[in-house]
Enzyme design. Structure first.
Site, PDB file in Angstrom:
ATOM      1  N   ASP A  82     -11.876  -6.448   6.162  1.00  0.00           N
ATOM      2  CA  ASP A  82     -12.792  -5.448   5.605  1.00  0.00           C
ATOM      3  C   ASP A  82     -12.505  -4.091   6.262  1.00  0.00           C
ATOM      4  O   ASP A  82     -12.656  -3.942   7.475  1.00  0.00           O
ATOM      5  CB  ASP A  82     -14.242  -5.869   5.862  1.00  0.00           C
ATOM      6  N   SER A 119     -23.340  -5.137   2.421  1.00  0.00           N
ATOM      7  CA  SER A 119     -23.040  -3.885   3.095  1.00  0.00           C
ATOM      8  C   SER A 119     -24.335  -3.204   3.579  1.00  0.00           C
ATOM      9  O   SER A 119     -25.077  -3.794   4.358  1.00  0.00           O
ATOM     10  CB  SER A 119     -22.205  -2.987   2.176  1.00  0.00           C
ATOM     11  N   HIS A 161     -13.759  -5.927   1.561  1.00  0.00           N
ATOM     12  CA  HIS A 161     -15.148  -5.518   1.355  1.00  0.00           C
ATOM     13  C   HIS A 161     -15.637  -5.952  -0.022  1.00  0.00           C
ATOM     14  O   HIS A 161     -15.703  -5.156  -0.965  1.00  0.00           O
ATOM     15  CB  HIS A 161     -15.240  -4.002   1.513  1.00  0.00           C
TER      16      HIS A 161
END
Length: 228
Positions: free
Chosen positions: A167, A109, A194
């Site tokens: 995601d 991320s 995610h």
């Protein structure tokens, strides 16, 4: 003859996470890579203001690599005055120097976005970042104009881009867009959201990618930072 040593990989967590939380969430991945690669996670330098989901009594406050506004971060925001990136680049450089040598990076991320920036600096010859590859999970390119210079030229460092088709935090098109900033990126799509996937199909892709960088049997350790 002795087996080749495992690769050493510096791992960069996501926004509102920490090194400990990343270790907890990569158990399956570390098991999948056992004997091939070792992950060492480090904390981002900036504490993030506590949110409702955080444990107020916890000893592991959430952290971030940079902010798009005062104490906030939004991946899709074209922040006019982002704060904290230089400190984080210095923190990564310090971790590479103090705990290295490392072969590559793994980022998740916001940590993947930072790792991509490190790759860009490495490709330009920045001696602070002696890494040969990066695995970028749920990554994205920063929209902040001040960060645009990282993406102006194709980044010539090998990368594996892991993209979650569902995601809801970092949408798949953002991760695919980041991959296009690199020369010959390897893409690994998975049907999940995610998180860092480590099922059989992903394990195979990770190992195939990492095998390109494993030293041959009997090969010497990589030089320490500053050595030729």
């Amino acid at each position: 003859m002795a087996e080749a040593r495992p690769l050493r990989v510096l791992a960069l967590h996501g926004y509102r996470q920490s090194a400990r939380r990343l270790r907890q969430r990569t158990g399956a991945l570390r098991k999948a890579l056992r004997g091939r690669a070792e992950l060492l996670a480090v904390d981002a330098p900036h504490p993030v203001p506590a949110g409702a989901e955080d444990d107020p009594d916890g000893d592991d406050p959430p952290r971030g690599w940079w902010f798009s506004g005062p104490g906030t971060f939004e991946a899709g925001e074209a922040a006019a005055a982002p704060v904290g990136l230089e400190e984080s680049l210095s923190a990564v450089a310090a971790a590479l120097a103090e705990h290295g040598p490392f072969d590559g990076l793994l980022g998740f991320s916001q940590g993947a976005a930072l790792a991509a920036m490190v790759c860009a600096l490495r490709a330009r010859g920045d001696p602070r970042f002696p890494v040969a590859f990066a695995v970028l999970v749920a990554g994205f390119a920063s929209r902040a104009p001040a960060h645009g210079h990282f993406y102006r030229e194709p980044i010539a460092l090998p990368t594996l881009h892991v993209v979650g088709d569902t995601d809801a935090v970092i949408a798949a098109p953002l991760s695919r867009e980041l991959a296009q900033c690199f020369v010959e990126p390897v893409l690994l799509a998975h049907p999940g959201g995610h998180f860092i996937p480590a099922a059989a199909a992903q394990k195979k892709a990770y190992l195939e990618f990492l095998e390109r960088f494993r030293p041959a049997q009997g090969q010497a350790e990589p030089p320490a930072v500053g050595e030729a």
